[in-house]
Scaffold this motif. Structure first.
Motif, PDB file in Angstrom:
ATOM      1  N   THR A 112      22.249 -12.291   8.261  1.00  0.00           N
ATOM      2  CA  THR A 112      22.260 -12.705   9.656  1.00  0.00           C
ATOM      3  C   THR A 112      21.595 -14.057   9.914  1.00  0.00           C
ATOM      4  O   THR A 112      21.633 -14.557  11.039  1.00  0.00           O
ATOM      5  N   ARG A 113      20.986 -14.651   8.860  1.00  0.00           N
ATOM      6  CA  ARG A 113      20.311 -15.926   9.085  1.00  0.00           C
ATOM      7  C   ARG A 113      19.851 -16.508   7.752  1.00  0.00           C
ATOM      8  O   ARG A 113      19.806 -15.806   6.748  1.00  0.00           O
ATOM      9  N   LYS A 114      19.468 -17.772   7.783  1.00  0.00           N
ATOM     10  CA  LYS A 114      18.884 -18.414   6.615  1.00  0.00           C
ATOM     11  C   LYS A 114      17.661 -19.215   7.051  1.00  0.00           C
ATOM     12  O   LYS A 114      17.603 -19.701   8.184  1.00  0.00           O
ATOM     13  N   THR A 115      16.706 -19.363   6.143  1.00  0.00           N
ATOM     14  CA  THR A 115      15.551 -20.185   6.454  1.00  0.00           C
ATOM     15  C   THR A 115      15.941 -21.657   6.336  1.00  0.00           C
ATOM     16  O   THR A 115      16.981 -21.983   5.755  1.00  0.00           O
ATOM     17  N   PRO A 116      15.124 -22.567   6.860  1.00  0.00           N
ATOM     18  CA  PRO A 116      15.333 -23.971   6.514  1.00  0.00           C
ATOM     19  C   PRO A 116      15.135 -24.157   5.008  1.00  0.00           C
ATOM     20  O   PRO A 116      14.422 -23.390   4.362  1.00  0.00           O
ATOM     21  N   LEU A 117      15.771 -25.185   4.449  1.00  0.00           N
ATOM     22  CA  LEU A 117      15.549 -25.509   3.044  1.00  0.00           C
ATOM     23  C   LEU A 117      14.096 -25.941   2.844  1.00  0.00           C
ATOM     24  O   LEU A 117      13.548 -26.675   3.661  1.00  0.00           O
ATOM     25  N   VAL A 118      13.502 -25.492   1.763  1.00  0.00           N
ATOM     26  CA  VAL A 118      12.147 -25.918   1.408  1.00  0.00           C
ATOM     27  C   VAL A 118      12.260 -26.840   0.199  1.00  0.00           C
ATOM     28  O   VAL A 118      12.759 -26.434  -0.861  1.00  0.00           O
ATOM     29  N   PHE A 119      11.831 -28.081   0.344  1.00  0.00           N
ATOM     30  CA  PHE A 119      11.874 -29.040  -0.750  1.00  0.00           C
ATOM     31  C   PHE A 119      10.527 -29.048  -1.475  1.00  0.00           C
ATOM     32  O   PHE A 119       9.469 -29.061  -0.847  1.00  0.00           O
ATOM     33  N   VAL A 120      10.602 -29.020  -2.790  1.00  0.00           N
ATOM     34  CA  VAL A 120       9.395 -29.061  -3.623  1.00  0.00           C
ATOM     35  C   VAL A 120       9.220 -30.487  -4.133  1.00  0.00           C
ATOM     36  O   VAL A 120      10.152 -31.068  -4.693  1.00  0.00           O
ATOM     37  N   ASP A 121       8.045 -31.046  -3.934  1.00  0.00           N
ATOM     38  CA  ASP A 121       7.795 -32.432  -4.340  1.00  0.00           C
ATOM     39  C   ASP A 121       8.006 -32.619  -5.837  1.00  0.00           C
ATOM     40  O   ASP A 121       7.740 -31.708  -6.646  1.00  0.00           O
ATOM     41  N   ALA A 122       8.495 -33.787  -6.205  1.00  0.00           N
ATOM     42  CA  ALA A 122       8.746 -34.112  -7.608  1.00  0.00           C
ATOM     43  C   ALA A 122       7.470 -33.948  -8.429  1.00  0.00           C
ATOM     44  O   ALA A 122       6.384 -34.366  -8.010  1.00  0.00           O
ATOM     45  N   GLY A 123       7.590 -33.331  -9.578  1.00  0.00           N
ATOM     46  CA  GLY A 123       6.457 -33.153 -10.471  1.00  0.00           C
ATOM     47  C   GLY A 123       5.604 -31.942 -10.176  1.00  0.00           C
ATOM     48  O   GLY A 123       4.682 -31.626 -10.935  1.00  0.00           O
ATOM     49  N   VAL A 124       5.896 -31.240  -9.077  1.00  0.00           N
ATOM     50  CA  VAL A 124       5.113 -30.060  -8.721  1.00  0.00           C
ATOM     51  C   VAL A 124       5.697 -28.829  -9.406  1.00  0.00           C
ATOM     52  O   VAL A 124       6.887 -28.536  -9.264  1.00  0.00           O
ATOM     53  N   MET A 125       4.862 -28.133 -10.153  1.00  0.00           N
ATOM     54  CA  MET A 125       5.293 -26.890 -10.790  1.00  0.00           C
ATOM     55  C   MET A 125       5.066 -25.735  -9.816  1.00  0.00           C
ATOM     56  O   MET A 125       3.998 -25.610  -9.217  1.00  0.00           O
ATOM     57  N   ILE A 126       6.075 -24.880  -9.654  1.00  0.00           N
ATOM     58  CA  ILE A 126       5.945 -23.763  -8.726  1.00  0.00           C
ATOM     59  C   ILE A 126       5.171 -22.638  -9.418  1.00  0.00           C
ATOM     60  O   ILE A 126       5.755 -21.666  -9.922  1.00  0.00           O
ATOM     61  N   ASN A 127       3.844 -22.777  -9.456  1.00  0.00           N
ATOM     62  CA  ASN A 127       3.013 -21.708  -9.992  1.00  0.00           C
ATOM     63  C   ASN A 127       2.690 -20.717  -8.878  1.00  0.00           C
ATOM     64  O   ASN A 127       3.198 -20.834  -7.748  1.00  0.00           O
ATOM     65  N   ARG A 128       1.871 -19.749  -9.150  1.00  0.00           N
ATOM     66  CA  ARG A 128       1.586 -18.700  -8.173  1.00  0.00           C
ATOM     67  C   ARG A 128       0.995 -19.258  -6.875  1.00  0.00           C
ATOM     68  O   ARG A 128       1.301 -18.772  -5.792  1.00  0.00           O
ATOM     69  N   TYR A 129       0.153 -20.281  -7.002  1.00  0.00           N
ATOM     70  CA  TYR A 129      -0.522 -20.810  -5.824  1.00  0.00           C
ATOM     71  C   TYR A 129       0.440 -21.591  -4.938  1.00  0.00           C
ATOM     72  O   TYR A 129       0.419 -21.462  -3.705  1.00  0.00           O
ATOM     73  N   VAL A 130       1.282 -22.412  -5.550  1.00  0.00           N
ATOM     74  CA  VAL A 130       2.288 -23.150  -4.785  1.00  0.00           C
ATOM     75  C   VAL A 130       3.261 -22.176  -4.128  1.00  0.00           C
ATOM     76  O   VAL A 130       3.602 -22.307  -2.944  1.00  0.00           O
ATOM     77  N   TYR A 131       3.687 -21.188  -4.882  1.00  0.00           N
ATOM     78  CA  TYR A 131       4.658 -20.224  -4.369  1.00  0.00           C
ATOM     79  C   TYR A 131       4.073 -19.389  -3.232  1.00  0.00           C
ATOM     80  O   TYR A 131       4.717 -19.183  -2.195  1.00  0.00           O
ATOM     81  N   MET A 132       2.855 -18.928  -3.398  1.00  0.00           N
ATOM     82  CA  MET A 132       2.204 -18.153  -2.342  1.00  0.00           C
ATOM     83  C   MET A 132       2.028 -18.999  -1.086  1.00  0.00           C
ATOM     84  O   MET A 132       2.151 -18.501   0.037  1.00  0.00           O
ATOM     85  N   GLY A 133       1.761 -20.296  -1.271  1.00  0.00           N
ATOM     86  CA  GLY A 133       1.668 -21.195  -0.123  1.00  0.00           C
ATOM     87  C   GLY A 133       2.993 -21.331   0.600  1.00  0.00           C
ATOM     88  O   GLY A 133       3.040 -21.396   1.840  1.00  0.00           O
ATOM     89  N   MET A 134       4.098 -21.369  -0.148  1.00  0.00           N
ATOM     90  CA  MET A 134       5.429 -21.435   0.459  1.00  0.00           C
ATOM     91  C   MET A 134       5.718 -20.163   1.251  1.00  0.00           C
ATOM     92  O   MET A 134       6.272 -20.225   2.362  1.00  0.00           O
ATOM     93  N   LEU A 135       5.348 -19.028   0.683  1.00  0.00           N
ATOM     94  CA  LEU A 135       5.564 -17.764   1.377  1.00  0.00           C
ATOM     95  C   LEU A 135       4.768 -17.707   2.676  1.00  0.00           C
ATOM     96  O   LEU A 135       5.282 -17.347   3.735  1.00  0.00           O
ATOM     97  N   GLN A 136       3.491 -18.072   2.593  1.00  0.00           N
ATOM     98  CA  GLN A 136       2.625 -18.006   3.769  1.00  0.00           C
ATOM     99  C   GLN A 136       2.984 -19.052   4.818  1.00  0.00           C
ATOM    100  O   GLN A 136       2.963 -18.775   6.019  1.00  0.00           O
ATOM    101  N   GLY A 137       3.322 -20.251   4.342  1.00  0.00           N
ATOM    102  CA  GLY A 137       3.563 -21.340   5.287  1.00  0.00           C
ATOM    103  C   GLY A 137       4.941 -21.342   5.896  1.00  0.00           C
ATOM    104  O   GLY A 137       5.105 -21.688   7.082  1.00  0.00           O
ATOM    105  N   GLN A 138       5.966 -20.971   5.114  1.00  0.00           N
ATOM    106  CA  GLN A 138       7.335 -21.061   5.614  1.00  0.00           C
ATOM    107  C   GLN A 138       8.023 -19.713   5.798  1.00  0.00           C
ATOM    108  O   GLN A 138       8.650 -19.469   6.828  1.00  0.00           O
TER     109      GLN A 138
END
Length: 256
Positions: A112-138
């Motif tokens: 029924t819907r989609k989130t906005p696209l989330v862009f990951v900055d170049a060189g950033v590895m999506i580890n647990r902390y980055v990923y958890m931040g994406m979940l919490q923030g977006q």
């Protein structure tokens, strides 16, 4: 089985089709599935079929990430240029750099819907902390606004940052329900709607021509993403149980 030889003339290629009634099929490239993986795929696909019967697939939020680069994407087997006149080689070449500039995108969708696209900055590895931040923030704010008090279920892939203990604890606390890595069939991009459909839609629209900059690529991705309708999302998500069934019928093997 009759294999095509590049030196065979066109009339000879018509023999299997016209005289023998055979149809041509192309080879497909896919990940190798060992027997243990096949059995897990079959068992877990059957479990998900039971779990999400009666159109409950429409309550699942599927997520995934993908790399897009600024170069033109093309299929050397299928893509053709139609012209009345013979083309020079230079007009048919699609140049590819060894390490093109690229961008990582992450996004969840549901029927029924989609989130906005989330862009990951170049060189950033999506580890647990980055990923958890994406979940919490977006993601969690979006899910709360969209679903309200309705039940929903979250699906993620088994990337290291996704299956970390801290991540799973957060999901257990924040999501009404989620599909754990122990419930999702292994080696199964053919079962995630983003992998089996959405990313291809974006690539066809965005990467038909090369981009000069990453910013141009980002803007094209956003535009193509916004153009994906709710009707398209619903149709793609409704294919999920059909693909689960096909996986089971294929004994956990490839089914497309």
């Amino acid at each position: 089985m009759i294999k095509r030889n590049p030196t065979t003339n066109t009339s000879a290629l018509q023999i299997p089709r016209k005289d023998l009634g055979k149809k041509p099929y192309k080879y497909l490239k896919s990940q190798k599935l060992e027997e243990p993986a096949r059995q897990k795929r079959k068992k877990r696909a059957r479990g998900l079929l039971a779990r999400f019967s009666r159109r409950r697939q429409r309550k699942i939020v599927f997520s995934d990430e993908k790399l897009f680069d600024i170069e033109q994407a093309f299929n050397p087997q299928n893509d053709r240029i139609w012209s009345d006149d013979a083309l020079e080689t230079v007009d048919r070449v699609v140049e590819q750099a060894q390490k093109p500039s690229r961008v990582m995108v992450w996004a969840p969708i549901c029927a029924t819907r989609k989130t906005p696209l989330v862009f990951v900055d170049a060189g950033v590895m999506i580890n647990r902390y980055v990923y958890m931040g994406m979940l919490q923030g977006q993601f969690f704010p979006w899910a709360e606004e969209h679903f309200g008090d309705e039940e929903w279920c979250f699906l993620q892939d088994s990337a290291p940052g996704h299956k970390a203990n801290e991540t799973r604890e957060m999901l257990a606390e924040e999501c009404p329900e989620f599909i754990s890595q122990d419930a999702w069939p292994p080696n199964s991009p053919d079962l995630n709607p983003l992998d089996y459909s959405i990313w291809s839609i974006l690539e066809q629209k965005v990467c038909a021509k090369p981009h000069k900059t990453v910013e141009s690529l980002k803007q094209a991705l956003i535009k193509a993403w916004d153009e994906i309708s709710v009707e398209t999302l619903a149709k793609i998500v409704d294919d999920f149980p059909k693909r689960l069934k096909a996986c089971v019928e294929a004994e956990g093997g490839h089914f497309e």
